[in-house]
Enzyme design. Structure first.
Site, PDB file in Angstrom:
ATOM      1  N   ASP A 156      33.021 121.043 127.641  1.00  0.00           N
ATOM      2  CA  ASP A 156      34.406 120.490 127.619  1.00  0.00           C
ATOM      3  C   ASP A 156      35.092 121.620 127.540  1.00  0.00           C
ATOM      4  O   ASP A 156      35.156 122.687 126.936  1.00  0.00           O
ATOM      5  CB  ASP A 156      34.688 119.553 126.678  1.00  0.00           C
ATOM      6  CG  ASP A 156      35.958 118.758 126.801  1.00  0.00           C
ATOM      7  OD1 ASP A 156      36.693 118.903 127.839  1.00  0.00           O
ATOM      8  OD2 ASP A 156      36.234 117.981 125.396  1.00  0.00           O
ATOM      9  N   HIS A 229      35.343 110.613 135.086  1.00  0.00           N
ATOM     10  CA  HIS A 229      36.294 110.979 134.073  1.00  0.00           C
ATOM     11  C   HIS A 229      37.094 112.138 134.921  1.00  0.00           C
ATOM     12  O   HIS A 229      38.488 112.156 135.238  1.00  0.00           O
ATOM     13  CB  HIS A 229      35.912 111.362 132.681  1.00  0.00           C
ATOM     14  CG  HIS A 229      36.841 112.245 131.922  1.00  0.00           C
ATOM     15  ND1 HIS A 229      37.907 111.565 131.571  1.00  0.00           N
ATOM     16  CD2 HIS A 229      36.939 113.429 131.387  1.00  0.00           C
ATOM     17  CE1 HIS A 229      38.774 112.323 130.781  1.00  0.00           C
ATOM     18  NE2 HIS A 229      38.218 113.541 130.531  1.00  0.00           N
TER      19      HIS A 229
END
Ligand code: HEM
Length: 328
Positions: A156, A229
């Site tokens: 991330d 996403h």
């Protein structure tokens, strides 16, 4: 490369470009309505720089940093009549399936260090100085998880802006000259349903995120039936210009309580960019095709703040102090 040892250089308060750290604390407080509480807060914000130095200098290798950000309502109490163009409270979002709540918060302290004990020490002293005029509404201690993975197992932060792109994406420019160098901050505390996530096969998880899991390679989903996403969070204008934000998300959790989370924090030059990302995630593109990450991740908080530069914060405090009783 210069021969300077960057590990030994203190990090000024309000440095949005402070490095990703092993440990972080996200502390959200509200400020009581009395003028005396406001005066106390102003005096602590005025000494934030010294507080960071007092703890940070004990081990410069610990890379302690702190960014204080101010919510809309507190901003108006400290600086009536003069506020950053886009600053407003977090607007809740209601999608067909998933919703994002708006929760209270006057101040956010984003504390980072290589050492959890330094984050702890700084937070302890900070809260002690703030005293009873503030109430803690949320407190999360995050940690770096292996190669910067979230608890869903994906790396991330990869697409974060770097170099000159960082200020261009995260810091206000000439469009709001009085507040240039400041940044809009949006936070959301997410809790994950790890059991449900573990039940879906890895290729499906990868399609949801838009990257491969092990080696973190972007997946082209232009022709996919449902956007990932990554694609929903990509914002482009009519001319194809991309608008980015700076994310410093951290995992947190207590396995014994079945608590597994991601603390989302996004710094942006334009608040509308982060808001548009959220709209696309919750409402979907096309509407209804929402971000499937939300089937496994529930937001429990949602608050917007403004992070002033160090000189801006000083000026704000000095102006406020002229109108307020002296803090005791
Ligand atoms: C990309 C995780 C929430 C904005 C990513 C990536 C992961 C991820 C793994 C791909 C790697 C990367 O580029 O960083 C999560 C998790 C979240 C979350 C676990 C919470 C449960 C959000 C929210 C926003 C957001 C709320 C915006 C409001 C972005 C952006 C990208 C991204 C802008 C980069 C897209 C690009 O490739 O340009 N996220 N995210 N994320 N996320 Fe999230």
């Amino acid at each position: 490369m210069s021969g300077k040892n960057w590990d030994r250089v203190p990090i000024d308060a309000q440095s949005i470009d402070a490095p990703l750290s092993l440990s972080a604390v996200f502390l959200v407080v509200t400020v009581a309505s009395e003028q005396s509480a406001l005066a106390k807060v102003a005096s602590v914000l005025g000494e934030l720089d010294d507080l960071v130095k007092n703890v940070g200098f004990r081990d410069l290798g610990g890379r302690l940093s702190c960014i204080a950000s101010i919510g809309h309502d507190l901003w108006d109490r400290l600086s009536p009549g003069r506020r950053p163009l886009e600053l407003k409270p977090f607007a809740p979002i209601k999608g067909a399936v998933h919703s994002a709540p708006s929760t209270p918060g006057d101040l956010l302290f984003h504390i980072r260090s290589e050492r959890p004990d330094m984050c702890f020490e700084f937070e302890r002293i900070l809260l002690d100085r703030l005293g009873s005029g503030v109430a803690v509404v949320d407190e999360v201690t995050g940690f770096r998880y292996f190669d910067a993975r979230d608890l869903l197992g994906f790396v991330d932060g990869t697409a974060n802006p770097t170099g000159l792109d960082l200020p261009a994406s995260a810091l206000i420019g000439d469009e709001d000259a009085d507040f240039a160098g400041g940044s809009y901050v949006v936070v959301q505390k997410y809790l994950h349903d790890m059991q449900a996530w573990a039940r879906i096969p890895t290729p499906e998880q990868e399609a949801i995120i838009g990257r491969t899991k092990i080696d973190n390679i972007e997946i082209d989903d232009d022709d996919a039936p449902r956007k990932s996403h990554k694609s929903l969070a990509t914002i482009e204008d009519a001319d194809g210009n991309e608008y980015d934000i700076l994310r410093d998300n951290m995992p947190f959790g207590r396995p014994g309580q079945n608590e597994f989370g991601t603390y989302f924090i996004g710094y942006s030059r334009y608040l509308w960019v982060t808001e548009k990302m959220l709209q696309r995630m919750y409402i979907g593109d096309p509407p209804g095709a929402y971000d499937r990450l939300l089937d496994f991740s529930t937001p429990h908080t949602g608050t917007t703040f403004f992070a002033p530069t160090r000189p801006m914060l000083q000026a704000l405090v000095e102006d406020a102090q002229k109108q307020l009783p002296a803090a005791r």
